[in-house]
Design a protein around this motif. Structure first.
Motif, PDB file in Angstrom:
ATOM      1  N   UNK A   3       0.813  -1.201   0.000  1.00 46.98           N
ATOM      2  CA  UNK A   3       0.000   0.000   0.000  1.00 46.98           C
ATOM      3  C   UNK A   3       0.850   1.257   0.000  1.00 46.98           C
ATOM      4  N   UNK A   4       0.473   2.218  -0.841  1.00 46.46           N
ATOM      5  CA  UNK A   4       1.217   3.466  -0.941  1.00 46.46           C
ATOM      6  C   UNK A   4       0.332   4.674  -0.754  1.00 46.46           C
ATOM      7  N   UNK A   5       0.686   5.766  -1.405  1.00 44.73           N
ATOM      8  CA  UNK A   5      -0.047   7.017  -1.266  1.00 44.73           C
ATOM      9  C   UNK A   5      -1.429   6.893  -1.916  1.00 44.73           C
ATOM     10  N   UNK A   6      -2.469   7.376  -1.253  1.00 43.99           N
ATOM     11  CA  UNK A   6      -3.821   7.303  -1.822  1.00 43.99           C
ATOM     12  C   UNK A   6      -3.903   8.078  -3.135  1.00 43.99           C
ATOM     13  N   UNK A  26       8.181   3.490  -0.718  1.00 43.80           N
ATOM     14  CA  UNK A  26       7.322   3.793   0.434  1.00 43.80           C
ATOM     15  C   UNK A  26       5.915   4.193   0.013  1.00 43.80           C
ATOM     16  N   UNK A  27       5.792   5.017  -1.022  1.00 42.25           N
ATOM     17  CA  UNK A  27       4.483   5.531  -1.425  1.00 42.25           C
ATOM     18  C   UNK A  27       3.912   4.844  -2.660  1.00 42.25           C
ATOM     19  N   UNK A  28       4.493   3.728  -3.042  1.00 36.80           N
ATOM     20  CA  UNK A  28       4.058   3.040  -4.265  1.00 36.80           C
ATOM     21  C   UNK A  28       2.964   2.024  -3.970  1.00 36.80           C
ATOM     22  N   UNK A  36       8.485   6.405 -11.261  1.00 31.84           N
ATOM     23  CA  UNK A  36       7.833   7.521 -11.938  1.00 31.84           C
ATOM     24  C   UNK A  36       6.332   7.286 -12.096  1.00 31.84           C
ATOM     25  N   UNK A  37       5.955   6.079 -12.506  1.00 31.02           N
ATOM     26  CA  UNK A  37       4.535   5.797 -12.703  1.00 31.02           C
ATOM     27  C   UNK A  37       3.768   5.833 -11.380  1.00 31.02           C
ATOM     28  N   UNK A  38       4.371   5.254 -10.346  1.00 34.90           N
ATOM     29  CA  UNK A  38       3.648   5.152  -9.070  1.00 34.90           C
ATOM     30  C   UNK A  38       3.509   6.487  -8.362  1.00 34.90           C
ATOM     31  N   UNK A  39       4.256   7.505  -8.789  1.00 38.46           N
ATOM     32  CA  UNK A  39       4.138   8.837  -8.181  1.00 38.46           C
ATOM     33  C   UNK A  39       3.038   9.665  -8.828  1.00 38.46           C
TER      34      UNK A  39
END
Length: 434
Positions: free
Chosen positions: A98-101, A161-163, A428-431
């Motif tokens: 789980x990462x950033x909503x 962490x945020x992915x 890059x994609x997950x951000x």
């Protein structure tokens, strides 16, 4: 379709390697981490390869799953082992992070099994410099090692962490369990949740150049059955006895050869038998027949496959084959049945755009552009099950040669550049927002 989108891809991609890489500090750290952990990656690959995981070696597949689960838990993933006894196969690994909503959800795909069963003489990892031989060293244990190397690099750089990432490692890619709807239910569901799918099967290289894979063809099985009148061979071709089953099946197969061909389609006859009696066994791998040279054969059977680049093409080919069979000769009867295997992964605009994104990563790493691979040069694979729901790329694993043979050899050096590409692309994609 590939020709249609090629100008778009080339316009969005760098024409050649950039001598001045353009990485952020986090991306530079990812690249350095991949290099620093290269021997660790090779050591893990050796452990995975030395554990036999032929598809039907269910305990072996389970053990490789446990090795991968341990690695993924160390990266902060919640890992589930999904046993599938109802399909006759070991099961799958499903891991979530789980990462950033509100950010893009990535689906990573690989497989635990190989084509080399427990009784195969090809069992051990043998390293020779920057190459190594071994069962599944490239397909797909090398791919899983690239995946882990990229994720470790992301963790070191703080981008994991945020992915939002989901991983599905199937235990039966080489020989899917039955019913297939059950065997691929978890993967299909993951595809519906994802925004991007990345398949870590092998990197294709042509004339020394890494290729990008945006399409895979389907696999569809067919079985043709012919019946006719039996009698003394002296009566063959008469109005009373007709052409016999053997001649009729030969005529129909010849009609397939002349009437079916079109771009991106291949058609194959794998088994064929005819006689007074003829049959294909339940496994689909053996045909039997009984008859004599002076008796008109009353039965004929054939089976094979055909491969297409889209579901529309699949339906079109089925319709053509059915129509050809319906024109059977007088005095005979003919029927054809179909069984769907892997669906097609068409070269969509979304897949083209992802390859363009990967080529930006290549530019920033100082690597050459990856042109799209001809889909006729890539077999079917698990990403096809999610291709209708999510954009994807194939071929993020290691390069290898001799796959599915005792001559399988992996190019260990490709772990480095493939893991760097994957880590930066995923970061890059997950951000980005969904």
């Amino acid at each position: 379709m590939l020709t249609l989108f090629l100008p778009l891809l080339l316009a969005a991609s760098p024409a050649a390697a950039d001598p001045a890489p353009r990485l952020s500090s986090a991306e530079a750290r990812m690249a350095a981490t991949v290099d620093a952990e290269y021997e660790r990656s090779v050591t893990l690959l050796e452990r995975l390869v030395n554990q036999n995981s032929g598809t039907m070696n269910l305990p072996g597949v389970t053990k490789v799953g446990a090795m991968m689960a341990e690695e993924l838990r160390g990266l902060g993933f919640n890992v589930t082992w999904k046993p599938l006894p109802q399909t006759g196969r070991a099961g799958h690994i499903i891991a979530t992070h789980g990462g950033a909503p509100g950010t893009r959800r990535l689906l990573l795909i690989g497989h635990l099994d190989t084509v080399f069963e427990a009784d195969s003489p090809f069992q051990r990892f043998v390293r020779k410099g920057e190459e190594a031989s071994g069962p599944g060293a490239g397909d797909d244990k090398g791919g899983m090692v690239v995946m882990l190397s990229a994720l470790r690099a992301m963790q070191a750089a703080g981008t994991l962490r945020n992915a939002n990432i989901e991983i599905v490692l199937t235990g039966d890619e080489e020989d899917s369990g039955d019913p297939i709807a059950v065997a691929r239910a978890d993967l299909i569901a993951a595809g519906k949740r994802a925004d991007v799918a990345l398949d870590f099967e092998g990197l294709a290289i042509e004339e020394g150049r890494d290729m990008g894979s945006i399409a895979r063809r389907s696999v569809n099985d067919w079985t043709l059955t012919i019946t006719g009148k039996s009698g003394h061979s002296s009566r063959i071709f008469s109005e009373a006895f007709g052409d016999g089953a053997a001649n009729e099946i030969a005529r129909i197969v010849a009609a397939f050869r002349t009437e079916l061909p079109e771009a991106n389609l291949t058609f194959n006859v794998g088994l064929l038998a005819s006689g007074v009696t003829a049959a294909i066994d339940a496994s689909g791998s053996k045909a039997s027949a009984q008859g004599k040279s002076n008796i008109i054969p009353a039965q004929a059977v054939a089976s094979g496959d055909f491969r297409t680049l889209s579901e529309d093409q699949t339906q079109r080919v089925r319709t053509k084959m059915t129509a050809i069979v319906a024109r059977h000769a007088p005095g005979t009867d003919a029927s054809i049945s179909f069984k769907s295997g892997y669906p097609a992964m068409a070269p969509t605009a979304g897949n083209q755009a992802l390859l363009a994104r990967l080529n930006v990563v290549n530019r920033d790493l100082g690597l050459p552009t990856m042109p799209p691979l001809d889909p006729l040069k890539r077999g079917a694979g698990d990403i096809s099950w999610v291709a209708a729901d999510v954009d994807g790329l194939v071929g993020l694993g290691t390069a290898s040669r001799g796959d599915h043979t005792p001559d399988e050899v992996v190019d260990l050096s490709t772990i480095r550049r493939q893991a760097k590409r994957a880590a930066i692309l995923m970061s890059r994609l997950s951000a980005e927002k969904r």
